[in-house]
Each structure stands twice: as structure tokens, then as C-alpha cells.
Write a protein that holds these residues in place. Sequence first.
Motif, short mmCIF file in Angstrom:
data_model
loop_
_atom_site.label_atom_id
_atom_site.label_comp_id
_atom_site.label_asym_id
_atom_site.label_seq_id
_atom_site.Cartn_x
_atom_site.Cartn_y
_atom_site.Cartn_z
N TYR A 191 0.91 -1.42 -0.09
CA TYR A 191 0.01 0.04 -0.37
C TYR A 191 1.14 1.41 -0.17
O TYR A 191 0.45 2.29 -0.35
CB TYR A 191 -0.81 0.63 1.14
N LEU A 192 2.26 1.27 0.53
CA LEU A 192 2.99 2.01 -0.26
C LEU A 192 3.03 2.97 -1.26
O LEU A 192 2.71 4.31 -0.79
CB LEU A 192 4.29 1.48 0.61
N PRO A 193 2.97 2.98 -1.91
CA PRO A 193 2.37 3.62 -3.30
C PRO A 193 1.47 4.50 -3.14
O PRO A 193 1.24 5.57 -3.63
CB PRO A 193 2.88 3.00 -4.46
N LEU A 194 0.72 4.18 -2.39
CA LEU A 194 -0.91 4.50 -2.26
C LEU A 194 -0.63 5.74 -0.74
O LEU A 194 -1.71 7.02 -1.08
CB LEU A 194 -1.74 3.73 -2.47
N ILE A 195 0.72 5.80 -0.69
CA ILE A 195 -0.21 6.54 0.48
C ILE A 195 1.26 7.05 0.62
O ILE A 195 0.70 8.87 1.31
CB ILE A 195 -0.17 5.32 1.82
N VAL A 196 2.57 6.70 0.55
CA VAL A 196 3.55 7.65 1.17
C VAL A 196 4.44 9.01 0.34
O VAL A 196 3.54 9.94 0.49
CB VAL A 196 4.85 7.04 0.95
N PRO A 197 3.36 8.92 -0.99
CA PRO A 197 3.41 10.25 -2.12
C PRO A 197 2.30 10.86 -1.62
O PRO A 197 2.85 12.35 -1.68
CB PRO A 197 2.98 9.42 -3.28
N LYS A 198 1.53 10.89 -1.15
CA LYS A 198 0.45 11.67 -0.32
C LYS A 198 0.79 12.71 0.67
O LYS A 198 0.67 13.56 0.89
CB LYS A 198 -1.05 11.19 0.08
N ASN A 201 -10.87 6.31 -3.53
CA ASN A 201 -11.82 6.10 -5.12
C ASN A 201 -10.76 6.26 -6.57
O ASN A 201 -10.85 5.93 -7.44
CB ASN A 201 -12.17 7.11 -5.70
N ASP A 202 -9.27 6.15 -5.84
CA ASP A 202 -8.85 5.41 -7.70
C ASP A 202 -8.48 4.01 -7.35
O ASP A 202 -7.51 3.72 -6.86
CB ASP A 202 -6.93 6.46 -6.96
N PHE A 203 -9.12 3.87 -8.92
CA PHE A 203 -9.25 3.17 -9.17
C PHE A 203 -7.73 2.23 -10.18
O PHE A 203 -7.23 0.86 -9.73
CB PHE A 203 -10.61 2.39 -9.69
N PHE A 204 -7.95 3.37 -11.11
CA PHE A 204 -5.79 2.75 -11.34
C PHE A 204 -5.28 2.64 -11.05
O PHE A 204 -3.84 1.29 -11.29
CB PHE A 204 -5.94 4.35 -12.73
N SER A 205 -4.39 3.53 -10.02
CA SER A 205 -3.04 3.17 -9.47
C SER A 205 -3.32 2.23 -8.55
O SER A 205 -2.57 1.04 -8.55
CB SER A 205 -2.81 3.85 -8.09
N GLN A 206 -4.51 1.87 -8.31
CA GLN A 206 -4.38 0.79 -7.03
C GLN A 206 -4.41 -0.70 -7.73
O GLN A 206 -3.85 -1.66 -7.54
CB GLN A 206 -6.20 0.45 -6.71
N MET A 207 -4.81 -0.56 -9.08
CA MET A 207 -5.00 -2.16 -10.03
C MET A 207 -3.24 -2.15 -10.64
O MET A 207 -3.28 -3.77 -10.72
CB MET A 207 -5.52 -1.58 -11.16
N ILE A 208 -2.64 -0.58 -10.76
CA ILE A 208 -0.83 -0.83 -11.39
C ILE A 208 -0.39 -1.29 -9.99
O ILE A 208 1.04 -2.28 -10.57
CB ILE A 208 -0.70 0.70 -11.21
N TYR A 209 -0.53 -0.75 -8.62
CA TYR A 209 0.80 -0.99 -7.48
C TYR A 209 0.59 -2.61 -7.34
O TYR A 209 1.11 -2.80 -6.41
CB TYR A 209 0.72 -0.42 -7.00
#
Length: 188
Positions: free
Chosen positions: A49-56, A119-127
Motif C-alpha cells: 500500500y506504500l505507493p498509495l500512501i507515502v506520496p500523499k 476512489n483511485d481505481f487506476f493506481s490501485q490496479m497498477i501497484y
Amino acid sequence: MAAYAFSKLQFPLKNIWFMLMLGTLMLPIHVKLIPQYIMYNQFGWVNTYLPLIVPKFLATDGFFVFLMTQFMRALPKEIDEAAIMDGCNEFSMYAKIIMPLSVPTLVTTSIFTFLWTWNDFFSQMIYINDVKKFTISIALRQFVDAMGHSSWGGLFAMSTLSLVPLFLMFVIFQNYLVEGITAGSVKG
């Protein structure tokens, strides 16, 4: 901190850096996707989950830096001058004066960041590749079968449950949200 630097500090090429930051708003996510994926893969963050959390937390969304910069620019200069007269340096002025005044904007930024990440479906599908780590957005997609056989009852039940955290967040923080959105829009 980036918003504070753009709004209150003087440094060389400040306007050019601000325009570059605003320019990132115009970049499609697809342009940044491959370099980010390579970087996150080298960090060992893919399938976490780090690519979804850390950059924020690192001000990667130019919109929120812009929002907070505009809010901090709208704060009266007298506050800064009074803090300097009381012996504050830049960091203590940021920590003791600007940050407490920026709470509505910080809450607004946090809420929108959470909503957009949720709600970000795209990033979740990628990572995220492991079925056990799928987020709600990806798990909802699993209910729809390509052959037309779908569990509509389960899909609607899970969709409703997925809205509960968003609804609760809005209800709890709605006063801050409205104040943060309108902050700086009307000069007194």
C-alpha cells in the motif's frame, strides 16, 4: 511546508518553481506512470500500500500545495510581523503560528486526499497484484463477471458498505471542510 515556502519565504526563482509545481497539475497520470512504477519497484513497494500512501504525505499533488499556498498568502502580514517582533524564527513561526491557523485547510486537504485515494481505481490496479491485498475499489470489480454472471446483491451490499467511511468522514469534518474550501476566497 512547500506551501509555506511558496507563500511566506523569499528564495531565488520562487515564481518559476511555483509555476513548475502548477505545471505538474497539467501532466496526465499516464506520463508519470512508468517512471513512478520503476522507482516504486526499486524501493520494493510494488504489491504494497506504500505507493498509495507515502506520496500523499510528500506534497506530490500540486493542487493541495496550491490550495494551502493561497490560504497562507491570505493570512495578514501583521501576524508574521508580530511573530518576528516576539522573536520567532521562520521554523517557529511556521510551527506555532501558521500551522494552527491552517487547520481548516489541512483538514480539507486530508479529506480530499483520502477521498481521491480511496476512489483511485487506476493506481490501485497498477501497484497491487495480490488478491488478498485488493482495496475495496478493486474488490468491487471482482463482483462483475466478464461472462455476464454477476452477484448483484453482493455488489450492491459491498458498494453501500464502501461508502460508510466516506460518509462518516464528511459528517465528522464537514465544518472544517466548508471553512477550508472557502478560506482565502473572501477578503475582509
